[in-house]
Design a protein around this motif. Structure first.
Motif: not given
Length: 368
Positions: A197-221
């Protein structure tokens, strides 16, 4: 003066190779102009705090830096070191000049390259948000906040100085990121996802961060708060996409595999909408048919990475073949085969990576 070491006649390196190496050093060297400053603690915190809410503070934390991860014990020991007068490592900052001298909106700011944990700790302590704990040298100060100190000691603490290396405007963003990576290869280690995240910021890293905050993801995982602060959820999401689209090319080095996938896809042309949709469809399916989500059992606060990989990728592959898939049973999760494929010694084994993913896929498709 010490004499220069002579080149051994048995050396396998040729003069041509030495010349090429020297030319590469000269070419790759970066001009890193810097100045050394020394500021009282009170001034440093003021530079960080004033304008923080409006994002116009002079001393600021850039996007590529990590979150506050020092636990209160480590924060307390840092404060203890200052109170004892022990040497404190330099804070590294970059002087960001306005693009034009008369551009009032583009404020000259100091970007923290290394030292965010120390600055945040000072800010918390001076604002009475940190209660000192587990101190071993200054035991009588345990449970003290800044306001509990005698006024004279508060003033002395505020006057204590910390040295700062200030990179000039000649140090470009690449240089700052490179320094950030190199500084953080020692002391308190960044984990691989924090580095990415620190070395390679970009659209894909932003998407990873967005999806990682999904409520359903946090509940299931389920992932512990300590690991959440170290960006473990983003690591899981990256693993999902990397294995889903490239698992057959996995060799043995997981970090190399993930880094290469991230670098290849971290650009504006990635299909964010399609990736987001596939991730959510996978989560919906797991939520519907897997009572424990990605965990081994209800109530678990930790999800094994390889179990998550097997289930999430296997489900997504099955849905690619049959979008309306409705399995009759998932009792195979308790089978000896699945347990064998998802044991801890399987993580770097290419055959097992393929077997565990395809086992889940085939079990789901075989029941449809």
């Amino acid at each position: 003066m010490p004499k220069a070491t002579k080149i051994s006649p048995e050396s396998e390196i040729t003069d041509q190779q030495r010349e090429a190496a020297e030319a590469e050093i000269r070419e790759k060297q970066k001009v890193v102009d810097y100045d050394t400053k020394e500021y009282p603690v009170e001034v440093l915190v003021k530079k960080y705090r004033d304008g923080l809410d409006e994002d116009i503070n002079e001393l600021y934390i850039p996007d590529y830096q990590r979150e506050m991860i020092w636990e209160e014990t480590r924060q307390s020991k840092f404060i203890e070191s200052l109170l004892l007068g022990l040497p404190i490592p330099y804070i590294f900052v970059a002087d960001l000049r306005p693009k034009q001298e008369d551009d009032e909106e583009d404020l000259a700011r100091l970007e923290i390259v290394d030292g965010t944990q120390r600055i945040r700790t000072l800010d918390r302590f001076l604002n009475n948000k940190l209660k000192l704990c587990e101190l071993e040298k200054l035991e009588q100060l345990n449970n003290f906040k800044f306001s509990d100190l005698p006024l004279a000691r508060q003033r002395r603490f505020n006057r204590a100085t910390i040295r700062m290396i200030v990179l000039t405007e000649k140090a470009d963003e690449e240089t700052r990121r490179d320094m950030f990576e190199r500084i953080n290869t020692g002391s308190v280690q960044l984990n691989e996802m924090e580095k990415r995240r620190g070395i390679s910021p970009g659209p894909f890293v932003d998407l990873l961060e967005e999806l990682a905050k999904t409520d359903k993801f946090r509940k299931l995982c389920p992932i512990s708060e300590a690991l959440v602060s170290k960006r473990e959820p983003e690591e899981f999401v990256l693993r999902f996409f990397a294995y889903l689209n490239n698992y057959q090319n996995f060799e043995r080095r997981v970090n190399k595999f993930l880094n290469e996938y991230l670098q290849e896809h971290n650009h504006a042309k990635i299909n964010q909408k399609g990736m987001r949709s596939e991730f959510h469809k996978m989560l919906d399916f797991v939520d519907t048919y897997f009572p424990n989500g990605f965990s081994k059992a209800k109530g678990h606060v930790k999800t094994p990475r390889i179990r998550f990989e097997a289930i999430s990728v296997g489900v997504a592959l099955a849905l690619r073949e049959k979008p309306d898939l409705k399995p009759k049973s998932i009792k195979w999760l308790d089978s000896p085969e699945f347990k064998e494929y998802t044991t801890s010694d399987a993580s770097n084994s290419r055959p097992k990576v393929i077997k565990r993913i395809e086992y889940v896929r085939d079990q789901l498709l075989g029941q449809s």
